[in-house]
Design a protein around this motif. Structure first.
Motif, PDB file in Angstrom:
ATOM      1  N   MET A  96       0.831  -1.199   0.000  1.00 42.22           N
ATOM      2  CA  MET A  96       0.000   0.000   0.000  1.00 42.22           C
ATOM      3  C   MET A  96       0.866   1.249   0.000  1.00 42.22           C
ATOM      4  SD  MET A  96      -3.307  -0.231  -0.076  1.00 42.22           S
ATOM      5  CE  MET A  96      -3.762   1.351   0.606  1.00 42.22           C
ATOM      6  N   ASP A  97       0.392   2.259  -0.740  1.00 43.14           N
ATOM      7  CA  ASP A  97       1.031   3.564  -0.726  1.00 43.14           C
ATOM      8  C   ASP A  97       0.171   4.522   0.099  1.00 43.14           C
ATOM      9  OD1 ASP A  97       3.150   2.738  -2.382  1.00 43.14           O
ATOM     10  OD2 ASP A  97       1.874   2.989  -4.159  1.00 43.14           O
ATOM     11  N   THR A  98       0.641   5.747   0.260  1.00 48.79           N
ATOM     12  CA  THR A  98      -0.063   6.737   1.063  1.00 48.79           C
ATOM     13  C   THR A  98      -1.343   7.183   0.367  1.00 48.79           C
ATOM     14  OG1 THR A  98       2.050   7.527   1.927  1.00 48.79           O
ATOM     15  CG2 THR A  98       0.155   8.978   2.203  1.00 48.79           C
ATOM     16  N   THR A  99      -2.435   7.257   1.125  1.00 50.61           N
ATOM     17  CA  THR A  99      -3.701   7.714   0.555  1.00 50.61           C
ATOM     18  C   THR A  99      -3.592   9.183   0.146  1.00 50.61           C
ATOM     19  OG1 THR A  99      -4.594   8.299   2.724  1.00 50.61           O
ATOM     20  CG2 THR A  99      -5.003   6.060   1.940  1.00 50.61           C
ATOM     21  N   TYR A 100      -4.437   9.578  -0.805  1.00 53.59           N
ATOM     22  CA  TYR A 100      -4.454  10.972  -1.243  1.00 53.59           C
ATOM     23  C   TYR A 100      -5.846  11.325  -1.741  1.00 53.59           C
ATOM     24  CZ  TYR A 100      -3.800   8.931  -5.946  1.00 53.59           C
ATOM     25  OH  TYR A 100      -3.927   8.200  -7.094  1.00 53.59           O
ATOM     26  N   SER A 101      -6.073  12.605  -1.996  1.00 46.95           N
ATOM     27  CA  SER A 101      -7.384  13.084  -2.412  1.00 46.95           C
ATOM     28  C   SER A 101      -7.482  13.142  -3.929  1.00 46.95           C
ATOM     29  CB  SER A 101      -7.635  14.478  -1.829  1.00 46.95           C
ATOM     30  OG  SER A 101      -8.852  15.020  -2.311  1.00 46.95           O
ATOM     31  N   ALA A 102      -8.663  12.753  -4.446  1.00 50.98           N
ATOM     32  CA  ALA A 102      -8.918  12.837  -5.885  1.00 50.98           C
ATOM     33  C   ALA A 102     -10.063  13.789  -6.197  1.00 50.98           C
ATOM     34  CB  ALA A 102      -9.235  11.463  -6.450  1.00 50.98           C
ATOM     35  N   GLY A 103     -10.575  14.484  -5.213  1.00 53.86           N
ATOM     36  CA  GLY A 103     -11.707  15.381  -5.398  1.00 53.86           C
ATOM     37  C   GLY A 103     -12.304  15.689  -4.048  1.00 53.86           C
ATOM     38  N   PRO A 104     -13.355  16.513  -3.994  1.00 50.94           N
ATOM     39  CA  PRO A 104     -13.972  16.870  -2.729  1.00 50.94           C
ATOM     40  C   PRO A 104     -14.413  15.637  -1.942  1.00 50.94           C
ATOM     41  CG  PRO A 104     -14.803  18.260  -4.496  1.00 50.94           C
ATOM     42  CD  PRO A 104     -14.004  17.168  -5.143  1.00 50.94           C
ATOM     43  N   ASP A 155      -2.216  -6.780   0.001  1.00 50.06           N
ATOM     44  CA  ASP A 155      -2.208  -5.512   0.741  1.00 50.06           C
ATOM     45  C   ASP A 155      -3.238  -5.466   1.866  1.00 50.06           C
ATOM     46  OD1 ASP A 155      -0.222  -4.212  -0.759  1.00 50.06           O
ATOM     47  OD2 ASP A 155      -1.675  -3.542  -2.256  1.00 50.06           O
ATOM     48  N   ARG A 156      -3.871  -6.586   2.162  1.00 46.79           N
ATOM     49  CA  ARG A 156      -5.074  -6.544   3.002  1.00 46.79           C
ATOM     50  C   ARG A 156      -4.861  -5.785   4.305  1.00 46.79           C
ATOM     51  NH1 ARG A 156      -6.070 -11.675   3.206  1.00 46.79           N
ATOM     52  NH2 ARG A 156      -7.461 -11.672   1.392  1.00 46.79           N
ATOM     53  N   GLU A 157      -3.834  -6.129   5.048  1.00 45.91           N
ATOM     54  CA  GLU A 157      -3.643  -5.486   6.355  1.00 45.91           C
ATOM     55  C   GLU A 157      -3.366  -3.998   6.208  1.00 45.91           C
ATOM     56  OE1 GLU A 157      -4.426  -6.952   9.135  1.00 45.91           O
ATOM     57  OE2 GLU A 157      -4.942  -8.670   7.883  1.00 45.91           O
ATOM     58  N   GLY A 158      -2.504  -3.647   5.279  1.00 45.85           N
ATOM     59  CA  GLY A 158      -2.229  -2.234   5.055  1.00 45.85           C
ATOM     60  C   GLY A 158      -3.435  -1.483   4.541  1.00 45.85           C
ATOM     61  N   PHE A 159      -4.225  -2.145   3.671  1.00 46.79           N
ATOM     62  CA  PHE A 159      -5.433  -1.516   3.140  1.00 46.79           C
ATOM     63  C   PHE A 159      -6.414  -1.208   4.257  1.00 46.79           C
ATOM     64  CE2 PHE A 159      -9.642  -1.350   1.324  1.00 46.79           C
ATOM     65  CZ  PHE A 159      -9.478  -0.715   0.101  1.00 46.79           C
ATOM     66  N   LEU A 160      -6.657  -2.188   5.130  1.00 46.10           N
ATOM     67  CA  LEU A 160      -7.601  -1.984   6.233  1.00 46.10           C
ATOM     68  C   LEU A 160      -7.114  -0.893   7.178  1.00 46.10           C
ATOM     69  CD1 LEU A 160      -8.415  -5.726   6.958  1.00 46.10           C
ATOM     70  CD2 LEU A 160      -9.971  -4.046   5.950  1.00 46.10           C
ATOM     71  N   ASP A 161      -5.823  -0.879   7.452  1.00 48.21           N
ATOM     72  CA  ASP A 161      -5.267   0.156   8.332  1.00 48.21           C
ATOM     73  C   ASP A 161      -5.492   1.536   7.731  1.00 48.21           C
ATOM     74  OD1 ASP A 161      -3.563   0.973  10.663  1.00 48.21           O
ATOM     75  OD2 ASP A 161      -2.236   1.640   9.048  1.00 48.21           O
TER      76      ASP A 161
END
Length: 266
Positions: free
Chosen positions: A1-9, A48-54
């Motif tokens: 998993m990579d760092t989450t980010y925004s794609a819109g409001p 990525d399951r554990e990282g995704f859930l986190d």
């Protein structure tokens, strides 16, 4: 998993990558629309399951999640589905019946937690109205593209994705040559039948989606594409059936790469 980010409001991308030997990286994205009745589109890869859930539960309390849209049943879209449903008691699954049948080969989802949709369906989820469409390219008969009429976002599943040397968050961060080269590879690789289709019939879903005039296009396998650039992707998609079939080398197989990636991490 990579760092989450925004794609819109209030739209959050939960990103990862699948290495494709000899080609580069294929983005693997899920999306959380957090406003109103919170909606998750796809659930990442098993590896990525554990990282995704986190990452997901840092964005939203499990009790607040209301909907999980499964665009189709491939493992890179359903990797954390069972764990999410266990943790989020108020969440229902929105998917095509074919996808749900295939998912049931691994685990069952209680009928009261399921809403089925077909291409042409429209579903109200709180203050959102979602319409469901057959995307131009797909590798599962249960695949659905989802258009959110409340904010103009098109979630296009595998369709309109790309393979690139280095994944970027936004279309404008990539060279157009690299993006569209990977675009032509991926959209033929997941749908080799495009070399056999009637081009006029193929163009119908392209034109139908273009007529929605999306404010942004979010592919499970591509960067964020904002409104001004979206028509370029429709134009590129319209050319796909005129291209020769893309045939990987013996060691270049997308499904084999996914299997290898999962087994290595396991």
């Amino acid at each position: 998993m990579d760092t989450t980010y925004s794609a819109g409001p209030d739209i959050h991308v939960l990103p990862s990558a699948l290495p494709i030997p000899g080609l580069g990286d294929q983005p693997v994205n899920a999306f959380l629309a957090r406003s109103g009745q919170p909606l998750l589109v796809d659930t990442g890869m098993p590896v990525d399951r554990e990282g995704f859930l986190d990452a997901l539960w840092k964005l939203i309390d499990p009790a607040d999640l209301r909907w999980v849209v499964v665009t189709h049943d491939d493992r890179d879209h359903t990797g954390a589905l069972r764990a999410i449903l266990d943790a989020a008691p108020n969440a229902k699954v929105l998917a095509n019946a074919i996808s749900l049948t295939r998912i049931s080969e691994e685990f069952s989802i209680p009928q009261e937690r399921v809403v089925t949709a077909n291409p042409g369906s429209r579903v109200k989820v709180g203050d959102r109205e979602l319409s469901f469409h057959r995307p131009p390219t797909f590798d599962s008969p249960g695949t659905l593209a989802v258009f959110d009429h409340s904010d103009g976002t098109l979630y296009s599943s595998d369709s309109f994705g790309t393979v690139v040397e280095e994944i970027q968050q936004d279309f404008t961060d990539l060279s157009e040559e690299e993006f569209f080269h990977g675009f032509e590879v991926l959209n033929r690789a997941i749908a080799p039948w495009t070399a056999l289709v009637d081009e006029a019939k193929f163009l119908k879903p392209v034109h139908d989606l273009a007529a929605l005039r999306p404010a942004r296009l979010l592919s499970a396998h591509g960067p964020t594409v904002e409104e001004s650039a979206v028509p370029r992707l429709f134009e590129a998609m319209a050319r796909i059936p005129s291209l020769p079939a893309w045939l990987p080398g013996a060691d270049l197989d997308l499904e084999a790469a996914l299997d290898s990636h999962e087994s290595t991490a396991g």
